[in-house]
Scaffold this motif. Structure first.
Motif, PDB file in Angstrom:
ATOM      1  N   LYS A  54      10.087   5.480  -5.446  1.00 37.30           N
ATOM      2  CA  LYS A  54      10.822   4.695  -4.461  1.00 37.30           C
ATOM      3  C   LYS A  54      11.093   5.590  -3.256  1.00 37.30           C
ATOM      4  O   LYS A  54      11.709   6.655  -3.392  1.00 37.30           O
ATOM      5  CB  LYS A  54      12.129   4.225  -5.067  1.00 37.30           C
TER       6      LYS A  54
ATOM      7  N   GLN B  39      12.585   6.223   0.690  1.00 36.98           N
ATOM      8  CA  GLN B  39      13.625   5.736   1.594  1.00 36.98           C
ATOM      9  C   GLN B  39      13.262   6.092   3.023  1.00 36.98           C
ATOM     10  O   GLN B  39      12.539   7.060   3.248  1.00 36.98           O
ATOM     11  CB  GLN B  39      14.963   6.375   1.244  1.00 36.98           C
TER      12      GLN B  39
ATOM     13  N   GLU C 134      13.286   0.822   2.501  1.00 38.18           N
ATOM     14  CA  GLU C 134      12.851   1.301   1.190  1.00 38.18           C
ATOM     15  C   GLU C 134      11.589   0.591   0.742  1.00 38.18           C
ATOM     16  O   GLU C 134      11.394  -0.594   1.025  1.00 38.18           O
ATOM     17  CB  GLU C 134      13.955   1.084   0.156  1.00 38.18           C
TER      18      GLU C 134
END
Ligand SMILES: Nc1ncnc2c1ncn2[C@@H]1O[C@H](COP(=O)(O)OP(=O)(O)OP(=O)(O)O)[C@@H](O)[C@H]1O
Ligand SMILES: [Mg+2]
Lengths: 299, 600
Positions: free
Chosen positions: B321, B323, B410
């Motif tokens: 993930k 950001q 994100e």
């Protein structure tokens, strides 16, 4: 007002211990000393009697086991007292990879001297100790006496009030010795205080005002050199220009107690004799001050 | 390469917390030191006098640290430099040149990744030489001064113990820094020279490609001449534009000159070999074979702490993930670089690689779009570009930034293995977005900054130990600290009891009885004793692990060699850490020198 006592030790004792804290040597036992402003004070004693130990304690190189060493009224471990002290160690412990100029410059910088002052001072001192011709050579190429001279110059770099000299004349030739003695006297005349130790008795006798004699870490004797060396039950007669007959006559005259004396006073033995006598008596009666001389000191 | 992701906290976020932590530690250490000083004094002088002595020591220490004179420190530093010159530090430089010239014969510019080989070599050689030099210089100097009594002449000047210690540290640091700069420049030239090569290409080397069905020209293809044991495949478009394929981690620029009928080709210097890639890391999580979230994947036995694995042909996936992904930074799409570990339960064609699937998912809406199926090769860094225009399974167009990156910037990148019974493995740092490239020479310099920091730590510790230990003992102690610091992680595990087979005593008994490390020892006096000894050792080790700096961490060599940019934050953070460590070390050295008898 500044106090008259420059160095003071109060029942100063030093015990050398080994790594495990076991007692090895009692190098100094309850020493009381006082060095006054403007005098030349000599520490005397045979090898291993604790002279160097005393000096190291006074300079804060060692810490006392008990008692106190005060310099200029401050504790010997204070750093700031060093501003006013010059120290010439037993052997000149200098960096052998520096040359004379660098050495003096280095120590000058440790006194936080500004560059211009330092340069002048370094030049003067090299001139004074007579090493102008060798100032660019590394100290490792120097002879023992030359190193000693640089050591002396180093001790004077800050124009100290108190000069501490450990065996100042070792390694010097007779002329160097003479120069050193003259210098010590000159420093005294400039109002500086000198604390020196030596076993070269003639040197001590020549320059010192007061001496202390150490033996096995104990103070055996302390007093003015002239007082210590006077012998009271002898009368010295020094006369000039008398014929043998006249001398004979003089004897008679003295016998009859009404002669004309050119000089009548107390002759001195050599310091050497006194020194040997003290050591000898100390060996016979350990732990006691030598009596005969102590009385002499009283007047 | 293990990239420690804890380091990537921005400097100014890190600083306040770290500073507070440091202050607390310093306060605690000061407190302990005061108590110890008081105890030592109390044994000798009784508690009341000891209190006065300790107070005096504290006041004196503050005085000595605050009132240091720059001129005196400079003079003492100058002395250390002179001393180093007298000890012939120049020889180290000569040794270094000799090593480099020998290395020129042994380092193979034709190996798979010559850039990495050359860089690792020069950085390792420099750091070993320099650390050894720092070790010898710093530990032997003060004891020699005490032994020769040259220090007597110095301390009878108005010199504070703090100035002596600081002067030494600075002097040796200056010597080391000079050598390091020289070595760095030499190494840079050495690497550049060693890797630089070019290939020849003439028109005869190229053959026309099979033309298309309509007979239109398809361009030319061929190989360059060999250099450094490799050659590049060349492809020239019908338009006349040409390029060389990657080989051994680099490529060359090709320029085509046409003069009438004659065509000549010119190949430039190697490119892409010396890189400073700027990676953006994501947070890794796993999905198990049923698609449920879990923090770790499977262990396949080897490398168990570092990489986790997922099973192929199931719903298992690795999810990164990211950001702060914005259109502004990646206008054309996301460049993804990854190095995937493969665990094969059946061999298949080792050469071929294992197919995997790459997908993007919007963490907010949950929409997931497959990007492509790719072939994962074992431990080869693979570059995958995720373009802006994507398509769902039923052919609907999707825009990367509008549909798949959520409002908070994100985005998730999913990797899974397509073939059943094969496993993919990765750690967090194994997949990243390549945000761009920073300047390689600057990165190289930062690599040397790491060595410099290590050197400073060694000098500080060496000087500190030499204030109360004799030369050889100080040397061995510093060396021990250095080795302990380099194997910090292992020691830490040992301290925490995380290794198999128990502590040293237990292991020793196991060695005698030849028990396997996993067998429980039978209870009894022997075992109990061993475990008590181990508990004590463990406490000691824990203490050491807390006190000894993590030297290995200060080495940026891997970053440079593997072509990753050392971020400014990392460099700053580590510089601060080293200085924060050096300061108490310096104070400790000062106190040791202050409280010892110089003339003993
Ligand atoms: N570092 C030391 N460790 C243990 N004992 C020492 C140490 N230094 C000196 N001593 C001992 O202390 C005593 C006094 O030594 P010191 O050096 O003070 O004598 P000294 O009077 O200067 O002698 P010299 O005329 O030979 O220079 C001697 O017994 C010596 O063995
Ligand atoms: Mg002596």
């Amino acid at each position: 007002m500044q106090s008259d006592v420059v160095v003071e030790t109060q029942s100063l004792s030093k015990v050398y211990r080994d790594f495990w804290g076991r007692q090895k040597v009692r190098a100094l036992k309850a020493l009381d000393l006082e060095v006054r402003r403007g005098e030349i004070f000599g520490l005397l004693g045979p090898n291993g009697s604790g002279k160097t130990t005393t000096i190291k304690l006074i300079l804060g190189l060692l810490f006392p086991t008990s008692g106190k060493a005060l310099v200029f009224g401050k504790d010997a471990t204070e750093v700031t007292k060093n501003e006013r002290i010059g120290y010439l160690p037993e052997e000149s412990y200098l960096y052998r990879f520096l040359n004379a100029e660098e050495t003096l410059n280095f120590y000058g910088r440790l006194f936080n001297m500004p560059r211009a002052v330092r340069r002048q001072r370094v030049a003067d001192l090299i001139e004074m100790v007579g090493l102008d011709w060798a100032k660019r050579r590394q100290l490792k190429e120097y002879s023992k006496g030359m190193v000693r001279r640089i050591g002396l110059a180093q001790a004077l770099i800050n124009d100290p009030e108190l000069v501490v000299l450990d065996e100042p004349t070792t390694g010097l030739d007779p002329i160097g010795t003479r120069d050193m003695k003259d210098l010590i006297l000159k420093l005294r005349d400039e109002g500086k205080t000198i604390l020196m130790c030596s076993h070269l008795l003639a040197d001590v006798q020549d320059v010192c005002d007061r001496i202390a004699i150490l033996y096995q870490g104990e103070l055996k004797e302390m007093g003015r050199v002239d007082a210590l060396l006077s012998v009271r039950d002898v009368t010295e007669v020094r006369a000039a220009g008398l014929s043998a007959l006249a001398q004979e006559e003089l004897k008679q005259v003295i016998e009859r107690n009404n002669g004309h004396l050119l000089n009548m006073g107390n002759p001195t033995t050599t310091l050497e004799e006194l020194f040997l006598k003290i050591i000898h008596e100390s060996e016979e009666h350990p732990g006691r001050r030598v009596r005969g001389v102590q009385e002499a000191q009283k007047d | 390469m293990v990239i420690d992701l804890n380091d990537v906290i921005p400097f100014f976020h890190w600083l306040p917390g770290a500073l507070l932590y440091w202050l607390v530690i310093v306060a605690i250490v000061t407190g302990i030191a005061t108590v110890v000083a008081w105890l030592v004094a109390a044994v000798r002088h009784g508690p009341i006098v000891a209190m006065r002595l300790t107070w005096r020591l504290l006041c004196g220490a503050v005085d000595d640290l605050v009132r240091m004179s720059p001129r005196r420190v400079a003079a003492l530093a100058w002395l250390s430099i002179k001393e180093s010159i007298r000890r012939r530090v120049v020889i180290v430089f000569i040794v270094f040149i000799v090593i480099l010239s020998f290395a020129g014969w042994f380092l193979d510019p034709g190996s798979i990744n010559p850039g990495r080989l050359y860089l690792s070599f020069v950085l390792t050689a420099t750091s070993y030489l320099l650390l050894l030099l720092a070790l010898f210089l710093s530990t032997l100097s003060l004891p020699a001064d005490i032994k020769n009594r040259t220090l007597h002449t110095v301390v009878t000047k108005p010199v504070r113990a703090s100035e002596i210690v600081l002067g030494r540290i600075l002097g040796f640091a200056a010597v080391g820094t000079c050598l390091l700069v020289f070595m760095g420049v030499t190494c840079y030239v050495f690497v550049e020279r060693g890797l630089s090569h070019t290939h020849q290409l003439t028109a005869d080397d190229l053959r026309p490609l099979q033309s298309g069905p309509a007979g239109e020209p398809a361009g030319l293809q061929g190989y360059t001449s060999r250099a450094n044991r490799h050659r590049h495949k060349v492809i020239i478009d019908p338009s006349g534009e040409g390029r060389l394929e990657m080989e051994q981690g680099h490529w060359h620029r090709l320029t085509v000159h046409k003069e009438g009928d004659k065509v000549s080709y010119q190949i430039g210097p190697p490119e892409g070999m010396l890189l400073a890639r700027v990676p953006i890391y994501g947070k890794l999580s796993f999905r198990d074979r049923k698609g449920q979230v879990e923090a770790h994947g499977l262990n396949t036995g080897d490398e168990w702490t570092y990489r986790s694995y997922i099973e192929g042909g199931t719903l298992a996936a690795m999810v990164w993930k990211f950001q702060g992904v914005s259109e502004k930074d990646f206008p054309r799409g996301l460049p993804v670089e990854m190095t995937i570990g493969i665990f094969r339960t059946h061999k298949g064609n080792i050469e071929k690689g294992v197919p995997g699937s790459l997908a993007v998912r919007n963490p907010q809406t949950g929409e997931k779009v497959d990007v492509r199926i790719f072939e994962a090769k074992e431990y080869v860094t693979d570059v995958q570009f995720i373009p802006r225009q994507l398509h769902t399974a039923d052919g609907q167009p999707r825009d990367l930034f509008r549909d798949l990156v959520d409002d908070k910037g994100e985005v998730e990148i999913w990797l899974s293995c397509v073939v059943p019974q094969q496993y993919f493995g990765a750690a967090q740092g194994d997949l990243y977005l390549r945000a761009g490239d920073a300047s390689f020479p600057l990165n190289f310099a930062k690599g040397y900054l790491g060595i410099w920091l290590q050197m400073m730590l060694v000098i500080g510790l060496g000087v500190m130990f030499s204030t109360f230990l004799s030369g050889p003992v100080a040397l061995m102690t510093t060396l021990g600290t250095l080795i302990g610091g380099l194997s910090h992680e292992f020691m830490f595990k040992l301290a925490m009891g995380q290794t198999y087979g128990g502590g040293p005593a237990e292991s020793f008994i196991r060695m005698l009885t030849q028990d396997a490390v996993t067998v429980e020892m039978e209870p009894g006096l022997r075992t109990a004793t061993a475990q008590t000894v181990d508990a004590l050792t463990q406490f000691w080790m824990r203490l050491m692990a807390a006190v000894i700096p993590d030297f290995g961490h200060f080495s940026f060599a891997d970053y440079v060699a593997y072509g990753f940019n050392i971020s400014g934050d990392t460099a700053l953070t580590f510089t601060c850490r080293a200085m924060a460590y050096l300061l108490p070390v310096f104070v400790a050295g000062y106190l040791c020198l202050k409280t010892r008898e110089v003339a003993k």
